[in-house]
Design an enzyme around this catalytic site. Structure first.
Site, short mmCIF file in Angstrom:
data_model
loop_
_atom_site.label_atom_id
_atom_site.label_comp_id
_atom_site.label_asym_id
_atom_site.label_seq_id
_atom_site.Cartn_x
_atom_site.Cartn_y
_atom_site.Cartn_z
N SER A 208 0.86 -1.20 0.00
CA SER A 208 0.00 0.00 0.00
C SER A 208 0.89 1.24 0.00
O SER A 208 2.06 1.16 -0.38
CB SER A 208 -0.95 -0.03 1.20
OG SER A 208 -1.92 0.98 1.07
N ASN A 209 0.37 2.35 0.43
CA ASN A 209 1.14 3.60 0.44
C ASN A 209 0.71 4.45 1.64
O ASN A 209 -0.15 4.03 2.42
CB ASN A 209 0.94 4.34 -0.89
CG ASN A 209 -0.53 4.58 -1.15
OD1 ASN A 209 -1.20 5.28 -0.43
ND2 ASN A 209 -1.04 3.93 -2.19
#
Ligand code: C5P
Length: 404
Positions: A208-209
């Protein structure tokens, strides 16, 4: 949008009355004028001195108070109100309003006002689920009262159940929504995406980020408060679900694409604030991958470009998080993805916006106009973006008068 609005906050006699202090405080902090009315029973639970201090205005507790600044109190309060909010609302006040009884200052104010009335019930589960209360609430709803449903949880009786006063954010969100009816996005359907997608590696790990989702949620709430019907398609975040918005929860980019395509044909604008992963593992492992000395190489593939491929007549707005050549890169994305607007932010700046409540953005349009905004709260950035969206929306079709 609450600034300079006049809100009557009616408080009735239930244990949740202490929570009204927080409501009064938050509304006052946003710049609203809060005129508090307390019933006789409410005075048993909390002192008017608290509200006098929090709202900085006189508190009305009786029908005829010669020292009051209001002439005929219920009439003046009712007339000045942009909205009347009763929180907490007991079964008793709900029954009285449903029956049109006007034997206290709060009931009289409600009967005398032309402003919308919002009711947040709080009571024991059995009182709330009793068909008498249900009928009374249904009657009020049918008459246009807005009901903010209670939540489930700990009750003063020591039991767990339905009947707790709704979350204060939900009550204030509902007030904003009601006051925003008829705003410049009334009758429009705005779709917003938010958060960073999760691309699974195995059943417990994902890629993810650092997106917090705050920008997207601020956009969704701002659109709601300008009268829009809003669909928020959100990747996992730790943010509370906003009230008055259709929330669609997704995990991966692929799921987000499906959700966007499901609503796109009905949208007037699509604002893609989500940080969608650009790559995903080609195949997520079925079982948890074991630790090994040899390390791990993941084979990745591109995710679908949602914004670049979704079709429809809506106004398309993208976001661009850039670490170099902000304007050129954002312009290129605007062109490639066929956008009406792109909102770019420089992620190398200290105030890059990731996770914080503020953001410094540059809005670029199709004509190449570059508008660099100062550092602003995300909610304000959201309103600036929506200001630009509003002027790009086609004029609403006016209904032709029927031929006689
Ligand atoms: O190309 P880039 O990922 O930088 O573009 C950012 C914009 O495109 C954002 O509005 C983002 O929500 C959207 N996007 C998308 N699908 C992807 C990647 C990004 O819609 N797979």
């Amino acid at each position: 949008m609450l600034r300079n609005k006049t809100i009557v906050l009616g408080i009735t006699g239930g244990i949740a009355a202490y929570k009204a202090a927080e409501i009064a405080s938050q509304l006052t902090q946003t710049g609203a004028n809060v005129n508090v009315i307390m019933t006789e029973e409410a005075l048993q639970f909390i002192s008017p001195v608290t509200f006098r201090a929090l709202a900085g205005r006189p508190v009305v507790t009786e029908m005829f108070d010669l020292a009051s600044e209001f002439s005929i109190e219920h009439v003046s309060l009712a007339k000045a109100a942009d909205i009347v909010v009763i929180a907490p609302a007991t079964a008793n006040i709900i029954a009285k309003l449903a029956a049109g009884i006007a034997d206290d200052i709060l009931c009289c104010t409600v009967l005398a006002t032309e402003a919308p009335v919002l009711i947040a019930p709080a009571m024991e589960t059995n009182m709330y689920t009793n068909p008498i209360t249900r009928d009374n609430l249904a009657k009020l709803k049918a008459r246009g009262f807005v009901i903010v449903d209670p939540a489930t949880g700990w009750l003063a009786s020591g039991r767990e159940g339905l009947g707790r006063l709704a979350d204060i954010n939900d009550i204030i969100g509902s007030i904003r929504q009601v006051l925003g009816r008829g705003g410049d996005l009334a009758g429009r359907h705005i779709v917003v995406t938010a958060g960073g997608s999760h691309e699974p590696i195995d059943p417990v790990r994902y890629i993810s980020n650092r997106s917090s989702g705050k920008m997207g949620y601020a956009l969704a709430e701002a659109a709601r408060d300008r009268g829009a019907k809003v669909t928020l398609i959100t990747a996992p975040t730790s943010l509370p679900e906003p009230v008055g918005i259709d929330v669609v929860k997704v995990g991966t980019a692929q799921e987000m694409r499906r959700a966007v395509e499901n609503v796109a044909s009905r949208a007037d604008a699509l604002v893609m604030a989500a940080a969608v992963a650009d790559y995903r593992p080609i195949k997520a492992a079925k079982d948890k991958i074991k630790k090994g000395k040899a390390g791990l190489t993941l084979r990745m593939e591109c995710t679908p470009d949602i914004l670049g491929t979704v079709k429809g007549k809506f106004v398309k707005v993208g976001f661009a998080a850039e670490s170099n050549n902000l304007v050129e890169n954002a312009r290129e994305k605007l062109r490639q993805k066929g956008l009406a607007l792109i909102v770019a932010n420089d992620i190398t700046a200290n105030d890059s916006g990731f996770g914080s409540d503020t953001n410094r953005v540059t809005i670029i349009d199709r004509k190449g106009k570059v508008d660099s905004l100062p550092l602003l709260p995300k909610r304000e950035v959201a309103d600036r973006v929506l200001d630009r969206v509003v002027v790009l929306l086609p004029k609403p079709r006016s209904r032709r008068p029927k031929k006689l």
